[in-house]
Each structure stands twice: as C-alpha cells, then as structure tokens.
Design an enzyme around this catalytic site. Structure first.
Site, mmCIF file in Angstrom:
data_model
loop_
_atom_site.group_PDB
_atom_site.id
_atom_site.type_symbol
_atom_site.label_atom_id
_atom_site.label_comp_id
_atom_site.label_asym_id
_atom_site.label_seq_id
_atom_site.Cartn_x
_atom_site.Cartn_y
_atom_site.Cartn_z
ATOM 1 N N CYS A 295 3.316 -2.821 -0.889
ATOM 2 C CA CYS A 295 3.700 -2.759 0.614
ATOM 3 C C CYS A 295 3.733 -4.071 1.314
ATOM 4 O O CYS A 295 3.039 -5.235 1.069
ATOM 5 C CB CYS A 295 2.238 -2.442 1.235
ATOM 6 S SG CYS A 295 1.585 -2.246 3.189
ATOM 7 N N LYS B 6 -2.647 10.499 0.845
ATOM 8 C CA LYS B 6 -3.574 9.571 0.999
ATOM 9 C C LYS B 6 -4.593 10.901 0.431
ATOM 10 O O LYS B 6 -4.711 11.844 0.801
ATOM 11 C CB LYS B 6 -3.616 9.244 1.855
ATOM 12 C CG LYS B 6 -2.626 8.385 2.400
ATOM 13 C CD LYS B 6 -2.765 7.795 4.067
ATOM 14 C CE LYS B 6 -1.132 7.585 4.386
ATOM 15 N NZ LYS B 6 -0.984 7.293 5.509
#
Length: 243
Positions: free
Chosen positions: A32, A59
């Site tokens: 990321c 998640k």
C-alpha cells in the site's frame, strides 16, 4: 521491532494485544503506498515499532474498531490512542518523536510543503487508473497524458527551486510523502510518464540513494506477483512472497 514482512490478518483472526510500552504499532499492508509513507517516516526517524498487516480483501471484524472505514495506515500507541490518514500519521510521528525533524521548523516552509502536497493530489488516483486500464487491456492514452501533465507541474517546481529535492537541498517530509507513487511507476508499467521531466527523473535517482528509501524498496518480481493475484481478486495476494 517486528518486520514489515509479516502475514496479514483477516476475518476470523484474533486482534493483537495491547501495544507494548515503548513501541508504536502500525496497521499496514506491504504493497500500500499510503502505508509506505508512514513506514518511511518510522524508518527515517528510527522509531521502534511493530507491524500488523491487514488483508484488505478480507478485513478482520475487529479492525473496524481501529478505523471506522477499515482503511490503512493506522497508528496505535501504548495508551490506546489511534491516529489515521497517512499524512496526519506522518506529521504525528514527526512531532511526537525526537530526532531530525522531517517537516521544516519554519511555518512558511512547512506550509509550502503542504501546498505542494495539494498539487500532488491527482497523482495517486491517476496512477491507479492507469494501472487498472493497462491490466484490463483498456485504452489509457488520455489517462497517461493527464498524468504527464501532473508530472510537468512537479517538474516546474523543481526547476524553479533549482534543488534536487522538493524540500530543498536534502530530503524532508514532502519527499517521503510523494515517493511511494514514484517507486511504483515501473512496476505499474507507466515509467514513460516521466520521460519528459529531467529534473523529476534526477529526483527519483537521488531518492533511491537515501538509506531509508533503500531499506523499504520492494522487490519488483514480488510486487508483480502481488498485482497478478490482486487483479484475480485472490485474497492471498497480500501475502505473496512470504514463506
């Protein structure tokens, strides 16, 4: 300090325990660019920290107690304080920890770096859109033209300043905040978008000599492997390259 190369936590995982005294925790993901910003600052300031990587396609339920939308990066202190959004997290680290300050002390120079960051704001979206278009076999001529224009704007700033770095003669916060997207140009297949910007290319070369940047450079083949799985919607993409 626990390393960045730790496997991600996903749904059904147990939340990590309290942050040990003397450490700060970053909830992150190896690939990321926004997390990359914060990891650069942690490294540059030699801040003792631990890394918890999050599977962004799967998640953990508990992670929404750390960020209401499940975004990364998030910092967590041993006092259970949570700091999120990458620029805010980086500024917090610079203010809260000793050592060389990455943002300028001078109020005008600090404001100038933040204004420059605003000029950069279209680049993350355009680089992602170019990547998606190329991966999906779509025409991206207009997207690349728009990205080249953004890079031309940054080129003008470097030429006007007549400095190697955006912050001046040495690396500062603004350089670290911009860097993650430039590191990804090659693996995204859009490095040609800086072919017309000699000062910007010089900046890219100079950044690669910085010990902090070097320490966090991602292996290109591993990054490509991640992207291949990511565009197949494979939740294992985030752990690609780990044993």
């Amino acid at each position: 300090m626990s390393g960045d190369a730790t496997r991600t936590l996903g749904k059904g995982s147990q939340p990590p325990g309290p942050v040990p005294e003397g450490l700060i925790r970053i909830y992150s993901m190896r690939f990321c660019p926004y997390s990359h910003r914060t990891r650069l600052v942690l490294k540059a300031k030699d801040i003792r920290h631990e890394v918890v990587n999050i599977n962004l396609r799967n998640k953990p339920e508990w992670y929404y107690t750390k960020h209401p939308f499940g975004h990364i990066p998030v910092l967590e202190t041993s006092q259970c304080q949570l700091i999120y959004e990458s620029v805010i997290a980086c500024e917090y680290l610079d203010d809260a920890y000793p050592g060389r300050k990455l943002f300028p002390y001078d109020p005008y120079e600090r404001a100038r770096q933040k204004m420059l960051l605003e000029l950069f704001c279209k680049v993350p979206h355009l680089t992602k859109e170019c990547l998606v278009a190329l991966r999906c076999g779509r025409e991206c001529t207009n997207l690349k033209a728009a990205l080249r224009q953004e890079f031309s704007n940054l080129e003008e700033i470097l030429e006007y300043q007549n400095t190697t770095f955006f912050g001046g003669t040495c690396i500062s916060m603004i350089d670290y905040l911009l860097w993650p997207w430039f590191e990804r140009l090659d693996v995204y297949g859009i490095l040609d978008c800086v072919s017309h910007t000699p000062a910007l290319r010089l900046w890219i070369s100079a950044m690669k000599w910085d010990p902090t940047v070097c320490a966090l450079l991602m292996d290109k083949s591993i990054f490509q492997g991640f992207l291949n799985l990511y565009f197949q919607n494979n939740p294992n993409a985030f752990d690609f390259g780990l044993c």
